[in-house]
Scaffold this active site. Structure first.
Site, PDB file in Angstrom:
ATOM      1  N   HIS A 133       0.882  -1.162   0.000  1.00 46.22           N
ATOM      2  CA  HIS A 133       0.000   0.000   0.000  1.00 46.22           C
ATOM      3  C   HIS A 133       0.925   1.219   0.000  1.00 46.22           C
ATOM      4  O   HIS A 133       1.336   1.713   1.042  1.00 46.22           O
ATOM      5  CB  HIS A 133      -0.899  -0.007   1.237  1.00 46.22           C
ATOM      6  CG  HIS A 133      -1.776  -1.215   1.331  1.00 46.22           C
ATOM      7  ND1 HIS A 133      -3.063  -1.252   0.830  1.00 46.22           N
ATOM      8  CD2 HIS A 133      -1.553  -2.461   1.841  1.00 46.22           C
ATOM      9  CE1 HIS A 133      -3.597  -2.439   1.046  1.00 46.22           C
ATOM     10  NE2 HIS A 133      -2.700  -3.201   1.661  1.00 46.22           N
ATOM     11  N   THR A 134       1.274   1.635  -1.211  1.00 40.69           N
ATOM     12  CA  THR A 134       2.327   2.658  -1.336  1.00 40.69           C
ATOM     13  C   THR A 134       1.935   3.990  -0.708  1.00 40.69           C
ATOM     14  O   THR A 134       2.797   4.770  -0.314  1.00 40.69           O
ATOM     15  CB  THR A 134       2.681   2.864  -2.819  1.00 40.69           C
ATOM     16  OG1 THR A 134       1.493   3.216  -3.536  1.00 40.69           O
ATOM     17  CG2 THR A 134       3.282   1.607  -3.407  1.00 40.69           C
ATOM     18  N   CYS A 135       0.623   4.249  -0.636  1.00 41.44           N
ATOM     19  CA  CYS A 135       0.183   5.519  -0.040  1.00 41.44           C
ATOM     20  C   CYS A 135       0.645   5.634   1.406  1.00 41.44           C
ATOM     21  O   CYS A 135       0.951   6.717   1.890  1.00 41.44           O
ATOM     22  CB  CYS A 135      -1.338   5.644  -0.097  1.00 41.44           C
ATOM     23  SG  CYS A 135      -2.001   5.622  -1.759  1.00 41.44           S
ATOM     24  N   PHE A 136       0.651   4.469   2.084  1.00 43.44           N
ATOM     25  CA  PHE A 136       0.956   4.466   3.521  1.00 43.44           C
ATOM     26  C   PHE A 136       2.323   3.873   3.822  1.00 43.44           C
ATOM     27  O   PHE A 136       2.618   3.545   4.966  1.00 43.44           O
ATOM     28  CB  PHE A 136      -0.133   3.681   4.261  1.00 43.44           C
ATOM     29  CG  PHE A 136      -1.522   4.139   3.952  1.00 43.44           C
ATOM     30  CD1 PHE A 136      -1.990   5.365   4.413  1.00 43.44           C
ATOM     31  CD2 PHE A 136      -2.358   3.364   3.163  1.00 43.44           C
ATOM     32  CE1 PHE A 136      -3.267   5.787   4.117  1.00 43.44           C
ATOM     33  CE2 PHE A 136      -3.639   3.792   2.860  1.00 43.44           C
ATOM     34  CZ  PHE A 136      -4.102   5.001   3.337  1.00 43.44           C
ATOM     35  N   TRP A 161      -4.012   0.766  -3.257  1.00 39.19           N
ATOM     36  CA  TRP A 161      -4.257   2.046  -2.599  1.00 39.19           C
ATOM     37  C   TRP A 161      -3.556   2.126  -1.254  1.00 39.19           C
ATOM     38  O   TRP A 161      -3.319   3.193  -0.755  1.00 39.19           O
ATOM     39  CB  TRP A 161      -5.757   2.260  -2.400  1.00 39.19           C
ATOM     40  CG  TRP A 161      -6.363   1.219  -1.523  1.00 39.19           C
ATOM     41  CD1 TRP A 161      -6.905   0.034  -1.886  1.00 39.19           C
ATOM     42  CD2 TRP A 161      -6.476   1.275  -0.109  1.00 39.19           C
ATOM     43  NE1 TRP A 161      -7.343  -0.664  -0.807  1.00 39.19           N
ATOM     44  CE2 TRP A 161      -7.100   0.080   0.304  1.00 39.19           C
ATOM     45  CE3 TRP A 161      -6.105   2.198   0.857  1.00 39.19           C
ATOM     46  CZ2 TRP A 161      -7.361  -0.211   1.647  1.00 39.19           C
ATOM     47  CZ3 TRP A 161      -6.384   1.918   2.183  1.00 39.19           C
ATOM     48  CH2 TRP A 161      -7.001   0.722   2.573  1.00 39.19           C
TER      49      TRP A 161
END
Length: 858
Positions: A822-825, A858
């Site tokens: 989850h690259t966003c986090f 996401w």
């Protein structure tokens, strides 16, 4: 029954300030008034100048008597509106109003026919007696000129009633509706500050407000010993100041400022300089005058409304001195944020007025300061203030440096230091040699200065004063200043600029989305999604930044050329015009690079020094072109270093032309008119080299650089901010911001900044994971980092420079599946693999360059 003028005895003349003092010292309306000897007839504009009372027909002996002898006689007051003075008179209830007019004429010389007495909002008629007009002890009458054709009669009536009501409150009358005072003030402000009011009417309204002594009346009410009166006055004055500051455009401030000045002067003398209401009025006055053009005196022409201003250096300099004194008292800085702002605000018009003195061109030789004929006192005081501030701030910053080394430090007052330093430097610019002294002092405490900038410099503040002295700063402080210049991103989905891009058409589709968008929409934020992929969010946006920048600076696209000595560095391609859209693409490139800085994404790109210097608006020297074209650099060095005799023998065979290759053919360009006929010799060879550099690295790419700068400016706000950003940074700083860290990824640093969810640090899977990462190649670690975070390049300060820590999550997926992210986090997830070999096999798959992207969700 007519009586003689001499029957009105024991008359006194005093100013508004003394009237307030009398009220403060003698609040009981039933007690006898103070004597005439207690007061001085003063000029309100200057507290230290005093004048004698005007000559009257009353004898000296009668002037010195302290009270009337007749038991029926009582004292009352007549306000002389045109002079802002008060006349104290005595009379009997049966005395006619005409007799009062005659007495006023004998004292002031104002003809009876021109007089008009107002009491409780009504004009008094000659034939009526004091009793019939209900004039009692300590009543306050108003004397105004006879108005044959009065403008703004409603305002006159309203303010007259407003003031008379306040006087009745001060006398202790009961039964008055207190809210009526506030209501009348609000009505006046509604009539005065409404948007469609004409400037002449606005000015007239304020003149009426002052002429009828409304400020003095409110301050008198504020000095009342009765709590309800004091609170009413304070609320009313606050309403007036707030209405002037927030309800008016700045051009109107020049007319409000005199009223604010009057409030400040009255409160300063009647209350105290630490009084909260006085501080409010002073701050309001500072806001009004900071952008005004003022002169020495209070008769300065104001071109906005074609009238004379009533604010001058002499009026506002006392506030400069007052606040400077507060800065310098004590061991630290005891001023509040508002007081520091006020100090800067009052100084601004004072400095501007002093700098306009033609004989010194805005800079005063210090030895001549004491021989000035204009602003002499103010200039001398400013020099004294400067010396005290320099010493004070040097000591304060030394204290900061000492306390920074302590584990516990008290830095509550430090947030004001930068503003005071900026003010101090601005004063230093007025005196010859003083600015150099200022920067020498800063050099001694540069560590403290850097700390203050990183910790306390805020967005929206002006930091240009420090930008020109990059040698005092380090990368962290310069980066912080640049971040303050960049717009903030927004996370609200409704305001994001949405992009859906096909990976196979990455450059062209990105160009369409970015180049056609309005700059304000791009500044609002971006939402990125790749076509036919589920992943969205900041991680995908970071991946897009990296990929699109790789395409923009790919030499095969002919927009930029890589430096021969460092293929990571790029400068504009002079031959980019092979693409008819090349200038639009340069503007697009400028927008993308600016957006990557705004979003704090390192894209692995660096600019050549020649490109960077042009964006900063700086000149290019021979040493600056060394990386861009080593052969060109070497040739120019040979020309400059060659024996002059050989050069003058025309051994070089050069003229002032430049041969360039364009679309496969050679083209000769003259460096100036008729340059092909001018031979290069030992005397003009330096000029020849400079012209070559200018043409090769500036002229040939001027349009490309200008378009790139325009695109960059679209995002950051304007071209001034764009140049300011590049001037703030050192060349190497920009490498760090745009490219990121060039150091090998440290696994130890990676571990320190990683946390776990579902796993414990002691679990075998975690030990296996870090062992495998340690054995990876540098490129594999980059790919793993990209898979995990959508970043291939870390900030200069490593993992600690990321927006958050990284996370390893334990998933419940089958052990046959690969890790997910989850690259966003900054989150990587993998199941509880049974062995190190199985985990290594899975990680080897995702660290292949063609696989390690598009796994993020996401």
């Amino acid at each position: 029954m007519k009586r003689k003028l001499e029957d009105f005895y024991d008359d006194h003349f005093f100013d508004e300030l003394d009237f307030l003092r009398m009220r403060k010292n003698n609040p009981n309306p039933n007690s006898p008034p103070a004597t005439a000897s207690s007061y001085t007839f003063s000029d309100q504009s200057t507290a230290h100048r005093h004048y004698h009372q005007p000559t009257t027909s009353t004898s000296a002996s009668s002037q010195q008597s302290s009270s009337p002898s007749h038991p029926d006689r009582f004292q009352f007051f007549v306000r002389l509106i045109s002079q802002s003075k008060t006349l104290a008179l005595y009379g009997k209830p049966e005395d006619k109003i005409k007799l009062v007019h005659e007495k006023i004429q004998s004292v002031t010389g104002i003809p009876i026919i021109e007089q008009r007495l107002i009491y409780q909002g009504k004009q008094l008629q000659w034939e009526h007696s004091l009793a019939e007009c209900m004039i009692k002890k300590d009543a306050g009458l108003h004397l105004v000129g006879r108005m044959r054709s009065t403008e703004h009669p409603l305002v006159w009536k309203l303010i007259d009633l407003f003031v008379s009501t306040i006087y009745r409150l001060c006398k202790g009358e009961t039964g008055l509706y207190l809210k009526s005072v506030e209501a009348m003030l609000v009505d006046f402000l509604d009539m005065t500050t409404k948007k469609d009011v004409h400037v002449s009417h606005f000015v007239s309204h304020l003149n009426i407000f002052q002429s009828l002594c409304a400020p003095a009346a409110l301050v008198m009410l504020y000095m009342s010993p009765h709590k309800c009166n004091k609170e009413l006055a304070e609320k009313s004055i606050r309403i007036f100041m707030s209405s002037c500051k927030t309800g008016l455009q700045k051009p109107f401030y020049s007319q409000c400022a005199p009223v604010a000045l009057e409030f400040c002067n009255l409160l300063s003398r009647s209350a105290a300089q630490d009084d909260p209401l006085y501080k409010l009025c002073r701050s309001s006055l500072g806001s009004m005058v900071e952008d005004l053009r003022i002169g020495r005196s209070s008769r300065n022409y104001d071109g906005f409304n074609n009238r004379m201003c009533v604010i001058g250096v002499k009026d506002i300099f006392p506030f400069v001195s007052e606040l400077a004194f507060k800065v310098n008292e004590g061991s630290g800085i005891n001023l509040s944020r508002n007081e520091v702002r006020d100090f800067a605000a009052f100084l601004r018009p004072v400095k501007a007025a002093i700098k306009e003195l033609p004989e010194f061109g805005g800079i005063f030789p210090v030895p001549m300061v004491y021989n000035l004929s204009c602003y002499d006192e103010e200039v001398k005081l400013l020099l004294m203030i400067l010396r005290e501030l320099l010493e004070k701030m040097r000591k304060c910053l030394e204290k900061v440096k000492d306390e920074m080394a302590m584990e516990e430090k008290e830095d509550g007052e430090w947030d004001q230091y930068l503003t005071i330093l900026k003010v101090t430097r601005s004063i230093a610019k007025l005196f010859q040699g003083a600015e150099g002294m200022f920067w020498s002092n800063m050099k001694l405490v540069d560590v403290s200065l850097r700390y203050l900038i990183v910790r306390y410099a805020k967005k929206g503040e002006d930091h240009k004063w420090i930008i020109g002295h990059k040698d005092l700063l380090d990368f962290e402080s310069r980066r912080h200043l640049v971040m303050l210049l960049l717009p903030e991103t927004k996370d609200e989905d409704g305001e994001l600029h949405e992009m859906l891009i096909d990976r196979s058409q990455l450059l062209s589709e990105s160009f369409n989305y970015i180049s056609k968008a309005k700059p304000e929409n791009l500044r609002g934020g971006l939402f990125m999604e790749f076509n036919n992929e589920e992943a969205t969010g900041p991680g995908v946006l970071r991946e897009w930044f990296f990929l699109v920048c790789q395409e923009i600076f790919n030499p095969q696209n002919a927009l930029f050329v890589a430096c021969p000595n460092d293929r990571r560095r790029f400068f504009p391609n002079p031959a980019s015009k092979v693409d008819p859209l090349h200038l639009r693409y340069f503007k697009f490139a400028g927008r993308v690079i600016a957006l990557s800085l705004v979003h704090k994404v390192q894209v692995g790109i660096m600019f050549d020094r020649t490109f960077f210097l042009q964006l900063a608006g700086m000149n290019i020297s021979l040493e600056d072109v060394k990386d861009a074209d080593p052969y060109f650099y070497s040739s120019c060095k040979q020309i400059l270093d060659m024996d002059p005799v050989i050069v003058d023998q025309d051994a070089l065979g050069l003229t002032f032309v430049h041969e360039i290759e364009e679309l496969g053919s050679m083209k000769v360009v003259e460096l100036f008119a008729n340059g092909k006929n001018i031979v290069v010799n030992s005397r003009n060879r330096k000029e020849y080299v400079e012209l070559l550099i200018q043409h090769r690295f500036v002229t040939s790419v001027a349009k490309q650089v200008a378009k790139f700068a325009k695109g960059f400016a679209d995002i950051v706000g304007d071209e001034n901010i764009q140049r300011q950003i590049f001037k703030t940074l050192e060349f190497e700083d920009h490498d760090g911001l745009l490219h990121g860290s060039e150091n090998t990824i440290s696994v130890e640093d990676w571990k320190v900044h990683t946390e776990y969810n579902g796993y414990e640090e002691t679990d075998p899977q975690i030990w296996w994971f870090w062992k495998i990462v340690e054995e990876m190649t540098a490129e594999q670690r980059k790919i793993l980092l990209f898979f995990w975070t959508s970043l291939k390049h870390l900030p200069v300060d490593g993992f600690g420079g990321l927006a958050s820590k990284l996370y390893i999550y334990k998933s419940n997926d089958s052990i046959d599946l690969l890790p997910s992210s989850h690259t966003c986090f900054y989150r990587i997830c993998f199941p509880c693999y049974p062995s190190m070999a199985v985990m290594q096999q899975r990680l080897n798959i995702i660290t292949q360059d063609h696989v390690g992207c598009s796994f993020g969700t996401w």
